[in-house]
Write a protein that holds these residues in place. Structure first.
Motif, mmCIF file in Angstrom:
data_model
loop_
_atom_site.group_PDB
_atom_site.id
_atom_site.type_symbol
_atom_site.label_atom_id
_atom_site.label_comp_id
_atom_site.label_asym_id
_atom_site.label_seq_id
_atom_site.Cartn_x
_atom_site.Cartn_y
_atom_site.Cartn_z
ATOM 1 N N PRO C 134 0.999 -1.243 -0.063
ATOM 2 C CA PRO C 134 -0.083 -0.323 0.218
ATOM 3 C C PRO C 134 1.163 1.628 -0.108
ATOM 4 C CG PRO C 134 -0.005 -0.724 2.096
ATOM 5 C CD PRO C 134 1.241 -1.904 1.262
ATOM 6 N N ARG C 135 0.738 1.876 -1.559
ATOM 7 C CA ARG C 135 1.938 2.995 -1.050
ATOM 8 C C ARG C 135 0.518 4.805 -1.191
ATOM 9 N NH1 ARG C 135 6.774 1.641 -1.791
ATOM 10 N NH2 ARG C 135 7.078 4.217 -0.819
ATOM 11 N N MET C 168 -4.060 -7.090 1.141
ATOM 12 C CA MET C 168 -4.715 -5.777 1.324
ATOM 13 C C MET C 168 -5.771 -5.712 0.463
ATOM 14 S SD MET C 168 -1.394 -3.635 -0.548
ATOM 15 C CE MET C 168 -2.894 -1.925 -1.708
ATOM 16 N N SER C 169 -6.013 -6.945 -0.335
ATOM 17 C CA SER C 169 -7.460 -6.988 -0.243
ATOM 18 C C SER C 169 -8.274 -8.131 -0.320
ATOM 19 C CB SER C 169 -7.361 -7.031 -2.237
ATOM 20 O OG SER C 169 -8.785 -6.645 -2.751
ATOM 21 N N PRO C 170 -9.879 -7.949 -0.253
ATOM 22 C CA PRO C 170 -10.118 -9.632 0.358
ATOM 23 C C PRO C 170 -10.042 -10.731 -0.957
ATOM 24 C CG PRO C 170 -12.678 -7.844 -0.108
ATOM 25 C CD PRO C 170 -11.245 -7.518 -0.450
ATOM 26 N N GLU C 171 -10.194 -10.199 -2.109
ATOM 27 C CA GLU C 171 -10.333 -11.438 -3.819
ATOM 28 C C GLU C 171 -8.911 -12.296 -3.653
ATOM 29 O OE1 GLU C 171 -10.255 -9.467 -6.731
ATOM 30 O OE2 GLU C 171 -10.304 -7.467 -6.493
ATOM 31 N N HIS C 172 -8.117 -11.128 -3.295
ATOM 32 C CA HIS C 172 -6.407 -11.959 -3.075
ATOM 33 C C HIS C 172 -6.164 -12.825 -1.502
ATOM 34 C CE1 HIS C 172 -4.567 -8.420 -5.468
ATOM 35 N NE2 HIS C 172 -4.772 -9.375 -6.275
ATOM 36 N N ARG C 188 -3.903 1.087 7.254
ATOM 37 C CA ARG C 188 -4.386 1.382 6.106
ATOM 38 C C ARG C 188 -6.342 0.456 5.946
ATOM 39 N NH1 ARG C 188 0.297 2.385 4.209
ATOM 40 N NH2 ARG C 188 0.736 4.656 4.076
ATOM 41 N N ASN C 189 -6.010 -0.627 6.484
ATOM 42 C CA ASN C 189 -7.246 -1.918 6.177
ATOM 43 C C ASN C 189 -7.632 -2.102 7.248
ATOM 44 O OD1 ASN C 189 -7.366 -1.762 3.212
ATOM 45 N ND2 ASN C 189 -5.422 -2.675 3.291
ATOM 46 N N ASN C 192 -11.358 -1.977 6.473
ATOM 47 C CA ASN C 192 -11.843 -2.437 5.179
ATOM 48 C C ASN C 192 -12.091 -4.180 5.924
ATOM 49 O OD1 ASN C 192 -12.498 -3.984 3.327
ATOM 50 N ND2 ASN C 192 -9.962 -3.672 1.988
ATOM 51 N N ASP C 194 -14.907 -6.330 4.585
ATOM 52 C CA ASP C 194 -14.836 -6.990 3.674
ATOM 53 C C ASP C 194 -13.452 -8.012 3.870
ATOM 54 O OD1 ASP C 194 -17.112 -6.341 2.843
ATOM 55 O OD2 ASP C 194 -17.001 -5.420 1.014
ATOM 56 N N MET D 168 -17.349 -0.624 -0.839
ATOM 57 C CA MET D 168 -16.957 -0.624 0.190
ATOM 58 C C MET D 168 -15.197 -2.596 -0.065
ATOM 59 S SD MET D 168 -19.020 -1.402 3.524
ATOM 60 C CE MET D 168 -17.767 -2.440 4.289
ATOM 61 N N SER D 169 -15.553 -2.944 -1.636
ATOM 62 C CA SER D 169 -14.904 -3.299 -1.690
ATOM 63 C C SER D 169 -14.613 -3.552 -3.686
ATOM 64 C CB SER D 169 -15.552 -5.057 -1.382
ATOM 65 O OG SER D 169 -14.353 -5.485 -1.445
ATOM 66 N N GLU D 171 -14.643 -5.745 -5.401
ATOM 67 C CA GLU D 171 -15.457 -6.894 -6.085
ATOM 68 C C GLU D 171 -16.574 -6.464 -6.038
ATOM 69 O OE1 GLU D 171 -15.336 -10.437 -4.207
ATOM 70 O OE2 GLU D 171 -15.340 -9.304 -2.104
ATOM 71 N N ASN D 189 -11.719 4.260 4.050
ATOM 72 C CA ASN D 189 -11.324 3.643 2.518
ATOM 73 C C ASN D 189 -10.871 4.054 1.668
ATOM 74 O OD1 ASN D 189 -12.232 0.188 2.373
ATOM 75 N ND2 ASN D 189 -13.905 1.142 2.523
ATOM 76 N N GLN D 191 -8.061 4.900 1.645
ATOM 77 C CA GLN D 191 -6.142 4.914 1.177
ATOM 78 C C GLN D 191 -6.494 3.166 1.132
ATOM 79 O OE1 GLN D 191 -3.053 5.970 3.742
ATOM 80 N NE2 GLN D 191 -2.466 6.820 2.386
ATOM 81 N N ASN D 192 -7.626 2.753 0.451
ATOM 82 C CA ASN D 192 -7.713 1.371 0.059
ATOM 83 C C ASN D 192 -7.751 1.187 -1.034
ATOM 84 O OD1 ASN D 192 -9.172 -0.873 -1.292
ATOM 85 N ND2 ASN D 192 -10.698 -1.297 0.503
ATOM 86 N N PHE D 193 -6.193 0.953 -1.553
ATOM 87 C CA PHE D 193 -6.273 1.161 -2.853
ATOM 88 C C PHE D 193 -6.185 0.232 -3.824
ATOM 89 C CE2 PHE D 193 -2.669 2.778 -0.211
ATOM 90 C CZ PHE D 193 -2.450 4.154 -0.413
ATOM 91 N N ASP D 194 -6.699 -0.648 -4.165
ATOM 92 C CA ASP D 194 -6.997 -2.359 -4.566
ATOM 93 C C ASP D 194 -8.475 -1.182 -5.390
ATOM 94 O OD1 ASP D 194 -5.180 -3.211 -4.734
ATOM 95 O OD2 ASP D 194 -6.268 -5.041 -3.978
ATOM 96 N N TYR D 225 -4.968 8.324 -7.624
ATOM 97 C CA TYR D 225 -4.718 6.614 -7.984
ATOM 98 C C TYR D 225 -5.737 6.771 -9.082
ATOM 99 C CZ TYR D 225 -1.748 4.543 -5.018
ATOM 100 O OH TYR D 225 -0.831 3.587 -4.446
#
Lengths: 339, 339, 339, 339
Positions: C134-135, C168-172, C188-189, C192, C194, D168-169, D171, D189, D191-194, D225
């Motif tokens: 996360p940048r 960083m993401s639920p899908e990963h 940062r998450n 988050n 989800d 929020m996500s 997906e 969110n 900085q939820n970069f995805d 972004y």
């Protein structure tokens, strides 16, 4: 100082800024960048005010390279300062870890004498207790004031202890300094500049607490007032800062202890009682500060915390201080010898 | 006060707490909850110290219902306070929107006279200017001090203006109060309690700035010191708070203007110059404060901001103040009549 | 819950509030005070929403007694949770002090293999390294992503180390969980949700970092999401909070380590690298956290910090980590045996 | 970039730093000062990582001149961006003041339809309502989720309104974007970069809320972004920041509205409901934001706030919104024509 220009700044803007710099007897030096130009200001012998530049339209920002303090800086005084308290207690440098303890407020002869007697038994040589109390509400107990100072003086004579108490006003400083060994300037008064100046004229060592929302730079600049006034005996005291977190009374900023030690030659101690506001957090944080490099701690203790007129919840019971003091001695010894 | 117990607290713990409450001449009232019990403390005539309870093992937390101030509270004084400045200027309640303006610091006779002359032309009746300056670094300009006060007195006589200046120390307050119409207590001194007490003994109106990291409750408790001392003429001044954001000098906390007006009967003004630290942000924020309900603004202006000895970047040029003042008059009028 | 009324609230207001409480199937209990009345709400089996009350005119404030988390609370699970990482490393309770180390980001095979080899020599069993980074700026290096995960899996097999990396993401999450031993949810998450829910469905232990401006209560409520989802293996990680102080990257809030240990049964570790942002402050703060009660530390180390693609200034050199690790072992041992 | 050296830095240190700069394909430029030397780095085409320098012993600090964003900067896009919402509503630049309103959460068909019907009558064209709700506690109401999205789509068709809802996500983004006109990325969110990247691939306009403790620079870098992903339709939304003050839910940082407008070409709106957390403070702050330069406001309204499943205390009643909307129209008109 560095003057950073907006990306649209013209040659003419640069010239005009250069002229202003030259007028001040300084030299401009252009630093062209990818997106914008910056101009370095050189030739100054100390702090240069950025006011003449910051409001020019073409100027995006100005950046100081010189710090607002000098005497307290390690740059100009590389060796650790060792402050002598009374005749024989020393703090700073490689001096033994210092424990200062006592009640938040002096509440009477019995309370303060019982405390002093207990501390002497523990080998603790410095007692702190408030006579003039800064209280948020005028409806709260304001301290025993002059009578409290008189009691502190009795404690000194009776027990041979050193005493430290808070000074809230320049006009009381002289009177208080006659009766106590060490003056404390509290967090709320860290930028009471008349008080700092008066402390600079005193010969007593001063414990300068960090303000609730003071940056390290402001704190050191406040210490600079005292040194500049002629008093080199300043001990800095971290006591927690105010942040969004309310689970503790303040946020213990332990990392600034090694940081301040790298910036300044002055001793730094830690006050876990105000920093945490909770009796149960005082021991772990007092011990952690030793490892972080503090030169000492200041602890609140009370013969009967549940009857304390102020700060009871963060005051240790005698038996708790006794236990903590034993652990402090062991840990400080271990750190010195083996870490 | 409400005493909340840990979920594992026993009947015996509750009994012991009840006894302590009764000893203090108050009455306990149990409030059983789903997960834990709470005990209400009733029968108190004012603030009850929670110290005797907070450190009992079975107590999780204590919650105050009574506030640390009373005289400044709207609960006890529902009507707006209107403060009279000098003989004819009023602020608070439905008084006209107040504009106070002047340089951060008095730098000389010419500077302050030029400013006064300009302000009078704009119909601005109150000039502010610092004689005693609180400065972070002892190496910065500290103000013209006594000579500055003398110049302010000249301005009063020459231009018939009211003048306001900062008082930093209780010992100077009496002298300063003889020469100026309104005293200012700055952000760094909001909890200089000796100064607050001295201001309470004065007959001069006092502008009390909010501390950099003071809660609304602490700010009102500081005002309580002045009222309790016998001086009801306090004007509160929001000037921004210190937060993590450094893009502006401070964070303008405009929402506390309507909030404080609901909690207290005192007038509230806003200082956009210190709150933002940037000249370009002063006009929008000054105007926004009118709509948020402020009773007035305090603005920094300087004949030559680029030569100002302090706070130049947040000082308006004369022409900018003239323009802003015109917009303030129009907007305040619109808000009063049409909003 | 406690409902505090304005001092002018009438009997009728109280009746109306009582009716609302009864409608919700709960019981009101009046607590008359000196200046104002409060009403306790009893009979609830868990969290009661204060929304229906907070906006009634007569209500000054509502106060929650029940916490927004339950499974993570020590109230409901008094014994320490010990989390097993991989097959044999344990953290929490009386487990040995845990050292996790590695570079901020995986930058290539050579860098990560050299680091793993070095760590194994030091007896450090858990390697952390970021693949998905996360940048703040999209123009900064974003991590090696899937390829980084593949390299981590190689490290596991080659060196028998456990590896931890940020998700960083639920899908990963599912893909990453197949290749690493421990998942990290970054600051940062922290909210988050989800991602927290997905982590709750995983069988992998999760290191949950505290958000930059998260209260302890919010942090524990985030952990509650994971436990409620079915995954009890959460390790909390303090990494500094954002405050007004910019001399360090974040403010190390060490006092919440003993605090969280009293509120929750989960293990708590400390990340001095992000908390301070300065390599020179990492060793004193890592050591201080041991004494404050942390169950472990997470340290940034890099074979060539001066070439690191991110966080170089807070990364230790190998020789520095070696030295620090030796001191950690000695101090942790001393604390366990002698303190 | 500027590299500032410690005062004791030697010629050799300077040479070594210069070499590193040259290796990176850049040019060093020395700036000798009174107390210390600085080295400017020139020749870069964009952001230069300071990592290789910050950890050299002789380096005191590094200072960036280039910002971490570019596409959102006014430097590179001087004209205001006007974002088109749906087919005919515009915001930004000189577009009319935008009012977005609706309940915090969709709670059912009746609630959302009643609200939509009411808003249409007020001439308000954009409805906001949450279907996926980020909640601190997993025990709180989490939103109607997919069913909520379906209801929003019904509202669009039935009332011809534009609708905005939080994503929020990553997906869910695609699915949600099919049914709503505007996507909201919430404070938690930012900085939820995805999620930001996914929003960059969408064609829907995005309202990007500022994070609770995000600096203006971080906020703009998050917007970068989305723009970098190919979506230029970003509306920034200030919603209050987290500070030490708890008298309001957050601290309304209105001064950043004119500040952001000077830094970026994107539209900026204000959410007084979350910023204050109190229904009584919403009207004064909504109005103040107009004067501060906001392009619009986002308001919480509910047919029965006392029964709202979330954020009831900050939700306006219909009659309050009606009154406020009338005042907004009058004030926005006055500001445009007369101020």
């Amino acid at each position: 100082m560095l003057i950073v220009l907006h990306h649209w700044a013209t040659e003419k803007d640069v010239e005009s800024i250069n002229k202003t710099i030259l007028k001040l007897g300084l030299k401009p030096m252009a630093i062209p960048g990818a997106e914008r130009t910056a101009i370095g200001v050189i030739g100054n012998q100390g702090w240069v005010d950025d006011a003449p530049f910051r409001l020019l339209k073409a100027v995006m920002e100005t950046i100081h390279v010189t710090k607002p303090y000098k005497l307290v800086s390690r740059d100009f005084h590389p060796a650790d300062t060792v402050v002598t308290l009374g005749k024989k207690v020393r703090t700073g440098g490689r001096s033994p870890f210092l424990v200062i303890a006592g009640p938040c407020a002096i509440e009477g002869r019995d309370q303060i004498f019982r405390t002093a007697e207990f501390l002497v038994k523990q080998g603790i040589q410095v007692l702190r207790a408030g006579a003039f109390k800064p209280r948020t509400s005028p409806h709260s107990f304001q301290g025993m004031r002059e009578e409290g100072i008189r009691l502190l003086d009795e404690v000194r004579k009776e027990f041979g202890m050193l005493v430290v108490t808070e000074v809230m006003s320049p006009e009381h400083l002289g009177m208080i300094a006659e009766h106590v060994d060490i003056l404390q300037i509290g967090a709320r008064n860290m930028q009471n500049f008349d008080l700092l100046n008066e402390a600079g004229r005193s010969k007593r060592p001063v414990i300068l607490k960090r303000g609730l929302s003071a940056t390290v730079e402001e704190w050191l600049a406040s210490a600079e007032y005292i040194l500049l006034g002629g008093n080199p005996n300043v001990v800095l005291c971290e006591r927690g800062i105010r942040t969004f977190e309310t689970a503790t009374r303040n946020t213990s900023d332990l990392a600034i202890i090694p940081l301040v030690k790298s910036l300044s030659h002055l001793p730094v101690i830690f006050d876990p009682s105000h920093a945490t506001g909770r009796r149960d957090l005082v021991p772990p944080m007092a011990l952690a500060s030793i490892v972080a490099g503090a030169h000492g701690v200041m602890l609140e203790v009370h013969p009967e915390p549940e009857r304390a007129l102020s700060d009871g919840p963060q005051s240790l019971h005698f038996r708790e201080l006794e236990k903590l003091n034993g652990r402090i001695i062991k840990l400080a010894d271990f750190v010195k010898k083996s870490l």
